[in-house]
Design a protein around this motif. Structure first.
Motif, PDB file in Angstrom:
ATOM      1  N   GLY A 171       0.819  -1.207   0.000  1.00 60.54           N
ATOM      2  CA  GLY A 171       0.000   0.000   0.000  1.00 60.54           C
ATOM      3  C   GLY A 171       0.851   1.254   0.000  1.00 60.54           C
ATOM      4  O   GLY A 171       2.076   1.213  -0.115  1.00 60.54           O
ATOM      5  N   THR A 172       0.182   2.393   0.120  1.00 64.33           N
ATOM      6  CA  THR A 172       0.931   3.653   0.199  1.00 64.33           C
ATOM      7  C   THR A 172       0.604   4.355   1.495  1.00 64.33           C
ATOM      8  O   THR A 172      -0.393   4.074   2.152  1.00 64.33           O
ATOM      9  CB  THR A 172       0.553   4.615  -0.954  1.00 64.33           C
ATOM     10  OG1 THR A 172      -0.848   4.888  -0.870  1.00 64.33           O
ATOM     11  CG2 THR A 172       0.912   4.022  -2.282  1.00 64.33           C
ATOM     12  N   ASP A 173       1.495   5.314   1.838  1.00 63.31           N
ATOM     13  CA  ASP A 173       1.265   6.006   3.100  1.00 63.31           C
ATOM     14  C   ASP A 173       0.583   7.349   2.857  1.00 63.31           C
ATOM     15  O   ASP A 173       0.051   7.602   1.781  1.00 63.31           O
ATOM     16  CB  ASP A 173       2.578   6.156   3.865  1.00 63.31           C
ATOM     17  CG  ASP A 173       3.555   7.097   3.153  1.00 63.31           C
ATOM     18  OD1 ASP A 173       3.205   7.617   2.081  1.00 63.31           O
ATOM     19  OD2 ASP A 173       4.659   7.288   3.672  1.00 63.31           O
ATOM     20  N   MET A 174       0.605   8.195   3.898  1.00 64.09           N
ATOM     21  CA  MET A 174      -0.163   9.447   3.792  1.00 64.09           C
ATOM     22  C   MET A 174       0.432  10.417   2.790  1.00 64.09           C
ATOM     23  O   MET A 174      -0.206  11.361   2.383  1.00 64.09           O
ATOM     24  CB  MET A 174      -0.269  10.130   5.176  1.00 64.09           C
ATOM     25  CG  MET A 174       1.079  10.462   5.793  1.00 64.09           C
ATOM     26  SD  MET A 174       1.849   8.977   6.465  1.00 64.09           S
ATOM     27  CE  MET A 174       3.082   9.712   7.495  1.00 64.09           C
ATOM     28  N   TYR A 175       1.673  10.213   2.418  1.00 62.29           N
ATOM     29  CA  TYR A 175       2.274  11.075   1.412  1.00 62.29           C
ATOM     30  C   TYR A 175       2.268  10.433   0.034  1.00 62.29           C
ATOM     31  O   TYR A 175       2.851  10.946  -0.886  1.00 62.29           O
ATOM     32  CB  TYR A 175       3.718  11.423   1.776  1.00 62.29           C
ATOM     33  CG  TYR A 175       3.816  12.297   2.995  1.00 62.29           C
ATOM     34  CD1 TYR A 175       4.610  11.916   4.073  1.00 62.29           C
ATOM     35  CD2 TYR A 175       3.128  13.505   3.082  1.00 62.29           C
ATOM     36  CE1 TYR A 175       4.717  12.698   5.190  1.00 62.29           C
ATOM     37  CE2 TYR A 175       3.215  14.289   4.213  1.00 62.29           C
ATOM     38  CZ  TYR A 175       4.017  13.892   5.268  1.00 62.29           C
ATOM     39  OH  TYR A 175       4.111  14.687   6.369  1.00 62.29           O
ATOM     40  N   GLY A 176       1.651   9.292  -0.066  1.00 59.28           N
ATOM     41  CA  GLY A 176       1.625   8.613  -1.355  1.00 59.28           C
ATOM     42  C   GLY A 176       2.871   7.801  -1.629  1.00 59.28           C
ATOM     43  O   GLY A 176       3.124   7.407  -2.763  1.00 59.28           O
ATOM     44  N   ARG A 177       3.665   7.555  -0.604  1.00 59.04           N
ATOM     45  CA  ARG A 177       4.894   6.801  -0.851  1.00 59.04           C
ATOM     46  C   ARG A 177       4.613   5.306  -0.754  1.00 59.04           C
ATOM     47  O   ARG A 177       3.782   4.862   0.036  1.00 59.04           O
ATOM     48  CB  ARG A 177       5.950   7.181   0.193  1.00 59.04           C
ATOM     49  CG  ARG A 177       6.367   8.640   0.083  1.00 59.04           C
ATOM     50  CD  ARG A 177       7.364   9.031   1.139  1.00 59.04           C
ATOM     51  NE  ARG A 177       6.777   8.953   2.479  1.00 59.04           N
ATOM     52  CZ  ARG A 177       7.330   9.503   3.537  1.00 59.04           C
ATOM     53  NH1 ARG A 177       8.464  10.192   3.416  1.00 59.04           N
ATOM     54  NH2 ARG A 177       6.763   9.395   4.724  1.00 59.04           N
ATOM     55  N   ASP A 178       5.322   4.535  -1.557  1.00 65.42           N
ATOM     56  CA  ASP A 178       5.144   3.083  -1.546  1.00 65.42           C
ATOM     57  C   ASP A 178       5.773   2.525  -0.275  1.00 65.42           C
ATOM     58  O   ASP A 178       6.981   2.634  -0.052  1.00 65.42           O
ATOM     59  CB  ASP A 178       5.805   2.480  -2.787  1.00 65.42           C
ATOM     60  CG  ASP A 178       5.740   0.972  -2.789  1.00 65.42           C
ATOM     61  OD1 ASP A 178       6.742   0.329  -3.178  1.00 65.42           O
ATOM     62  OD2 ASP A 178       4.691   0.427  -2.383  1.00 65.42           O
ATOM     63  N   VAL A 179       4.929   1.932   0.547  1.00 65.90           N
ATOM     64  CA  VAL A 179       5.429   1.447   1.835  1.00 65.90           C
ATOM     65  C   VAL A 179       6.493   0.359   1.655  1.00 65.90           C
ATOM     66  O   VAL A 179       7.511   0.338   2.346  1.00 65.90           O
ATOM     67  CB  VAL A 179       4.264   0.909   2.699  1.00 65.90           C
ATOM     68  CG1 VAL A 179       4.791   0.317   3.999  1.00 65.90           C
ATOM     69  CG2 VAL A 179       3.284   2.026   3.001  1.00 65.90           C
ATOM     70  N   PHE A 180       6.246  -0.529   0.696  1.00 69.30           N
ATOM     71  CA  PHE A 180       7.187  -1.631   0.482  1.00 69.30           C
ATOM     72  C   PHE A 180       8.582  -1.101   0.166  1.00 69.30           C
ATOM     73  O   PHE A 180       9.581  -1.586   0.710  1.00 69.30           O
ATOM     74  CB  PHE A 180       6.678  -2.544  -0.626  1.00 69.30           C
ATOM     75  CG  PHE A 180       7.600  -3.697  -0.902  1.00 69.30           C
ATOM     76  CD1 PHE A 180       8.293  -3.768  -2.109  1.00 69.30           C
ATOM     77  CD2 PHE A 180       7.805  -4.681   0.043  1.00 69.30           C
ATOM     78  CE1 PHE A 180       9.152  -4.811  -2.361  1.00 69.30           C
ATOM     79  CE2 PHE A 180       8.675  -5.722  -0.201  1.00 69.30           C
ATOM     80  CZ  PHE A 180       9.346  -5.792  -1.414  1.00 69.30           C
ATOM     81  N   SER A 181       8.649  -0.117  -0.730  1.00 65.20           N
ATOM     82  CA  SER A 181       9.977   0.424  -1.066  1.00 65.20           C
ATOM     83  C   SER A 181      10.649   1.006   0.163  1.00 65.20           C
ATOM     84  O   SER A 181      11.842   0.844   0.386  1.00 65.20           O
ATOM     85  CB  SER A 181       9.859   1.520  -2.126  1.00 65.20           C
ATOM     86  OG  SER A 181       9.197   1.014  -3.246  1.00 65.20           O
ATOM     87  N   ARG A 182       9.863   1.675   0.965  1.00 63.12           N
ATOM     88  CA  ARG A 182      10.434   2.265   2.169  1.00 63.12           C
ATOM     89  C   ARG A 182      10.940   1.184   3.112  1.00 63.12           C
ATOM     90  O   ARG A 182      11.973   1.325   3.768  1.00 63.12           O
ATOM     91  CB  ARG A 182       9.386   3.115   2.876  1.00 63.12           C
ATOM     92  CG  ARG A 182       8.993   4.345   2.074  1.00 63.12           C
ATOM     93  CD  ARG A 182       8.046   5.206   2.873  1.00 63.12           C
ATOM     94  NE  ARG A 182       8.658   5.598   4.137  1.00 63.12           N
ATOM     95  CZ  ARG A 182       9.212   6.764   4.375  1.00 63.12           C
ATOM     96  NH1 ARG A 182       9.241   7.676   3.427  1.00 63.12           N
ATOM     97  NH2 ARG A 182       9.743   7.053   5.543  1.00 63.12           N
ATOM     98  N   VAL A 183      10.172   0.096   3.152  1.00 61.70           N
ATOM     99  CA  VAL A 183      10.586  -1.010   4.022  1.00 61.70           C
ATOM    100  C   VAL A 183      11.911  -1.582   3.547  1.00 61.70           C
ATOM    101  O   VAL A 183      12.816  -1.875   4.338  1.00 61.70           O
ATOM    102  CB  VAL A 183       9.492  -2.098   4.053  1.00 61.70           C
ATOM    103  CG1 VAL A 183      10.066  -3.427   4.504  1.00 61.70           C
ATOM    104  CG2 VAL A 183       8.380  -1.680   4.995  1.00 61.70           C
ATOM    105  N   VAL A 184      12.038  -1.731   2.245  1.00 63.16           N
ATOM    106  CA  VAL A 184      13.300  -2.272   1.715  1.00 63.16           C
ATOM    107  C   VAL A 184      14.476  -1.394   2.135  1.00 63.16           C
ATOM    108  O   VAL A 184      15.519  -1.887   2.568  1.00 63.16           O
ATOM    109  CB  VAL A 184      13.227  -2.393   0.175  1.00 63.16           C
ATOM    110  CG1 VAL A 184      14.598  -2.695  -0.386  1.00 63.16           C
ATOM    111  CG2 VAL A 184      12.253  -3.482  -0.220  1.00 63.16           C
ATOM    112  N   PHE A 185      14.294  -0.096   2.025  1.00 61.83           N
ATOM    113  CA  PHE A 185      15.370   0.798   2.484  1.00 61.83           C
ATOM    114  C   PHE A 185      15.501   0.747   3.994  1.00 61.83           C
ATOM    115  O   PHE A 185      16.587   0.916   4.544  1.00 61.83           O
ATOM    116  CB  PHE A 185      15.115   2.227   2.017  1.00 61.83           C
ATOM    117  CG  PHE A 185      15.617   2.448   0.630  1.00 61.83           C
ATOM    118  CD1 PHE A 185      14.778   2.227  -0.461  1.00 61.83           C
ATOM    119  CD2 PHE A 185      16.915   2.867   0.397  1.00 61.83           C
ATOM    120  CE1 PHE A 185      15.244   2.423  -1.756  1.00 61.83           C
ATOM    121  CE2 PHE A 185      17.386   3.054  -0.885  1.00 61.83           C
ATOM    122  CZ  PHE A 185      16.552   2.844  -1.965  1.00 61.83           C
TER     123      PHE A 185
END
Lengths: 302, 334, 335
Positions: free
Chosen positions: A86-100
């Motif tokens: 899914g995406t967060d409140m800013y429209g960022r891809d949560v999965f990508s953020r998790v990978v980082f």
């Protein structure tokens, strides 16, 4: 001279035999490890996460989302094929953020353990070997002091005094973690130190340093490495707790703990946002724990 | 099960108290199976004193522990039978417990390990007596007087003090006497002793052996005594079994074994024992005990035997009668 | 007790004391011990647990420092120099083989590693090839085959482990080797192997042994002199021949009586004169006078009051006999 030639042959033969023997040792250790499917799972998990962390830029579908990125059109999207978490409140891809986020997590583990394990072990060995002398007292009392403060409290105090960021969070964890190694190594060293083979080494004239590193340390590798692997999960948890409380990595850094904190205010409606990083933490911890069990098996079999 | 006719003929069925028939015991570790006991047969008649001579790793302790089945979880009886007064101890669990309680007692090698460090001797004794007499109506003071009587029989000085002591407060000799007292409580008919003096000083060893001898004779007990020292067994037993690699390789009276050792192992063992009479040293026996994970298929002594023949490699020899009381398991005598 | 008429003894111990101070009291483990060992000889210190024989050996080794008295190695006082402070040269000369080979070898190291450290410490400038050669020499010398080099201690039998320990002790080429119950933890078949190796080593290298044991047959096989210790003191001191043909002290006779006999030959040497009785008292509270008197079947009034002095029974060139017992006060030889 023919004598020398024969010597050289024997020499080479022995060296080859030695190499073979060492290779056998590694093979047997690996065999002991892979006997348990769970340990292999743990290893697989850690290797995959490591891979993700290193190649985050390639693994993450939306690498730019890791930092500052705003796209309100895509915000609050539940998990889908396009956005696995899914995406967060800013429209960022949560999965990508998790990978980082994994990258930060592993970095933290790496840095903390690479300081704590050698330093803690060294101090523990010195304290255990020179039992009764001043150095033991100094080291163990220092360890006692650090241990007596509840770990999270200590970490938080340090982080609040200094600037809250990833580096200081790691510093805080390092400072409160070393005594546990020291204590464990101290206890093993003190008991090993009276074994006849250590006295034999002393009688031979082997120096103290050599005794500690060459005779005692190999006998302690098992507990040290096992503990290190299991500790990795604790380091991550504590790091996450520090970040959760806002004293570690600051937004927009995609630190897993920070993410859980940030996104938790959107519960329960936008449940997927918190779930993503929380699940990520859980899997990483599981991986280290299983791996730790495997390492314990390797040394227990000997 | 009873493949070896020669083993069977040894056993005197009428007076037999304990019969071990063709026993096979394995140990399992995570990785390997250790085939320790390889068809061991033994018999003890009423009043007979049997000695088992063997070195460490020969399987003697395994054999003793199998009799009352106190093998560790990794140990398993995989074949054979153990009969006590004609009834199987392996097949009948209830009977086994009965016998453990009222008939057979065991003395262990390390008295410190056999005693629980956090209980006083009094607590040990009461605990055991309570279990042995659980079906009777003895009061605590009855059991206490029994305990005192037992400790007196093993010639412990200062019984009051001993009862109130913890194991670590007693000397090695005193601890072993306590262990013997505990074994006596349940040994009405048979006493098993696993190297009872190995960990003790030489002068204490002598005292303990004399004590065991006295008790066995007074109470008319049968005895199975395990040791690696021939000198010790010589004066304590009527029949001697020599064990190697999990097998019985020679049986005879102590005199038979000493004067006319038949099996090469027995001969080499006796010859290499350091002697007090002469400064000369024996040859010793080259090699090591067999690796039970992969034991030699034929005679288990074959790799170390100076008289080994081709057949020794392939087939396990049978036990053959060579004298009135003398049996040997070796291809040299077939 | 005795002064040697030969060249200076290599090891000379005079009035050695070692006391341990505990909260419950003082343990006088070694309480006035005298002996000499000449080059090439083997002295056996015989006693049971609590006799102080192991402590004596450990003081000589430097694992403890003496509380009193003197220990001279080649005329140099070493009793007060702990092992850590001894020079490498001194450490090279005195080595030890421990009782339990399972714990005296590092379980995580191969035999080759174990020997390599020993060699490297004393020959730091040797090349790898030289070290390997020395290693092979040592291994063959004690009667082991080369394939053992790559095994770990857990893969070896007890006798083999002990031979490795011996090879390790020989690596620095020592003069004095302390053997701490070298065969007690071994099976009979391995004992013979180790004893043969010990004899051979001494025959060819002419080194000196200090043998700590409770096993009198090992004494017979290896020792030239015997000293019987009880509760921290030496009660009988003689050459081996003399000792076995004429054991004098009641404790010695009790020890000999306790050895199980097999043959008439042995019966002759070990007549069952004194069956053992009683137990060794705690070294914290030794009996007054002669320490053995509570267990001694021949104890007299004087034994309770006064410690018997060392009495010289025989003092010849190659044979001597000294005993500490009031029974023999009249047979004393005036030198």
């Amino acid at each position: 001279m023919s004598g020398k030639a024969i010597d050289q042959d024997i020499f080479k033969e022995i060296l080859t035999k030695e190499r073979v023997m060492r290779r056998e040792d590694w093979r047997r250790a690996w065999y002991r490890f892979k006997k348990s499917k769970l340990s292999l799972t743990g290893l697989a998990i850690i290797i995959s996460i490591l891979f993700m962390a290193i190649f985050a830029d390639f693994v993450a579908p939306y690498p730019t989302h890791a930092g500052l990125y705003i796209n309100f059109k895509e915000a609050y999207q539940p998990p889908s094929l396009k956005h696995l978490m899914g995406t967060d409140m800013y429209g960022r891809d949560v999965f990508s953020r998790v990978v980082f986020g994994y990258r930060y997590a592993l970095m933290m583990v790496g840095m903390v353990l690479s300081i704590v394990v050698p330093v803690g072990t060294l101090l523990g060995m010195l304290a255990g070997y020179y039992r009764g002398r001043w150095i033991e007292h100094v080291i163990m009392r220092a360890a006692d002091i650090f241990v007596s403060v509840p770990p999270l409290v200590l970490a938080l105090s340090i982080c609040s005094i200094l600037e809250p960021n990833v580096f200081n969070a790691m510093l805080a964890i390092t400072l409160m973690w070393w005594p546990w190694y020291t204590r464990m190594v101290y206890s093993i060293t003190s008991s090993l130190r009276n074994e006849p083979f250590v006295w034999a080494a002393k009688a031979l004239g082997v120096s103290d340093t050599k005794i500690m590193f060459s005779e005692l340390l190999p006998n302690m590798l098992g507990p040290i490495l096992t503990k290190a692997t299991l500790d990795a999960s604790w380091v991550i948890l504590i790091g996450a707790a520090i970040s959760f409380l806002g004293l570690g990595a600051q937004p927009p850094t995609p630190d897993l703990g920070t993410m859980v904190a940030e996104y938790s205010s959107y519960l329960p409606q936008y449940w997927w946002m918190s779930l993503g990083p929380a699940l990520a933490i859980a899997i990483l911890i599981l991986g280290f724990n299983l791996l730790g069990d495997g390492i314990k098996d390797v040394f227990a079999g000997e | 099960m009873f493949s070896q006719e020669s083993d069977y003929t040894r056993i005197d069925k009428i007076n037999s108290l304990l019969e071990v028939r063709d026993l096979y015991v394995n140990y399992r570790s995570y990785w390997y199976v250790y085939k320790v006991l390889n068809g061991v047969s033994l018999s003890v008649r009423k009043g007979e004193k049997v000695g088992i001579l063997g070195e460490s790793g020969a399987g003697k302790t395994t054999l003793l522990k199998s009799i009352i089945n106190i093998l560790p979880p990794s140990g398993k009886i995989v074949n054979g039978d153990i009969l006590y007064k004609g009834k199987s101890l392996i097949k009948d669990k209830k009977y086994l417990n009965e016998i453990r309680r009222r008939s057979i007692g065991m003395i262990f090698q390390d008295p410190l390990a056999a005693l629980n460090p956090v209980f006083t001797i009094k607590e040990h004794m009461l605990d055991i007596l309570k279990h042995i007499y659980k079906n009777s109506n003895y009061s605590k003071s009855d059991l206490m007087s029994m305990a005192v009587e037992l400790l007196r029989e093993v010639m412990l000085p200062d019984i009051e003090r001993v009862l109130n002591s913890y194991p670590f407060q007693l000397s090695g000799g005193m601890r072993q006497r306590v262990v013997i007292a505990m074994a006596l409580a349940s040994a009405r008919e048979l006493l098993l002793a696993d190297e009872p003096t190995t960990n003790l000083d030489v002068t204490i060893q002598d005292q303990i052996l004399r004590l065991i001898d006295k008790l066995v004779n007074e109470r008319k007990l049968s005895l199975v005594l395990v040791s690696h020292a021939l000198g010790l067994l010589y004066r304590m037993v009527n029949t001697l079994y020599v064990m190697y690699g999990g097998e019985i390789i020679e049986i005879g009276s102590p005199r038979d074994i000493l004067k006319d050792p038949l099996h090469p192992y027995t001969r080499m063992l006796i010859e290499s024992a350091p002697r007090i009479t002469t400064p000369k040293v024996g040859e010793g026996i080259r090699g090591n005990p067999p690796d039970y994970r992969n034991p030699p298929p034929g005679c288990r002594f074959y790799p170390r035997c100076p008289f080994a023949k081709e057949i020794c490699k392939i087939r396990k020899p049978e036990l053959k009668k060579v004298g009135e009381t003398h049996y040997v398991r070796c291809h040299l005598y077939e | 007790m005795i002064s040697s008429k030969l060249a200076t003894p290599i090891l000379s111990v005079r009035d050695l004391r070692k006391y341990f101070i505990l909260s419950q009291g003082v343990v006088k483990a070694v309480d006035g011990v005298d002996f000499d060992v000449n080059e090439g000889e083997t002295l056996a210190l015989v006693g049971e647990s609590g006799s102080g024989k192991t402590t004596t050996a450990h003081v000589i080794m430097g694992f403890y420092t003496a509380s009193g008295g003197s220990v001279k190695y080649k005329s140099e006082e070493i009793g007060y120099i702990p092992i850590e402070k001894r020079s490498l040269k001194l450490r090279k000369e005195i080595q030890i083989v421990f009782q339990d080979p399972a714990t005296s070898l590092n379980p995580k190291k191969s035999v080759k590693d174990i020997l390599e450290i020993a060699i490297k410490t004393h020959f730091p400038n040797s090349s790898r090839l030289e070290r390997l050669k020395l290693m092979l020499d040592l291994i063959n010398f004690v009667g082991l085959s080369e394939d053992l080099l790559f095994k770990k201690p857990s893969e070896l039998g007890g006798g083999e482990k002990q031979l490795v320990a011996l090879a390790r002790a020989l690596a620095p080429d020592p003069q004095l080797i302390i053997l701490d119950e070298p065969t007690s933890a071994l099976d009979v078949s391995a004992q013979a192997r180790v004893l043969r190796a010990l004899s051979k080593v001494q025959r060819e290298r002419k080194n000196t042994y200090l043998l700590i044991t409770h096993d009198l047959s090992v004494v017979r096989n290896l020792a030239t002199k015997v000293a019987i210790m009880y509760l921290g003191k030496i009660y009988e001191y003689a050459t081996t021949e003399e000792f076995f043909s004429n054991p004098l002290h009641p404790y010695t006779q009790m020890l000999l009586s306790s050895v199980p006999t097999l043959t008439e030959e042995e019966e002759k040497i070990l007549p069952r004169k004194i069956p053992s009785s009683g137990e060794i008292p705690s070294p914290m509270n030794p009996p007054s006078g002669c320490r053995f008197y509570p267990r001694c079947p021949f104890a007299k009034e004087i034994c309770k009051i006064k410690e018997p002095p060392p009495i010289v029974i025989k003092d010849k060139e190659d044979s001597f006999h000294i005993v500490r017992c009031w029974l023999y006060i009249d047979t004393q030889k005036i030198p």
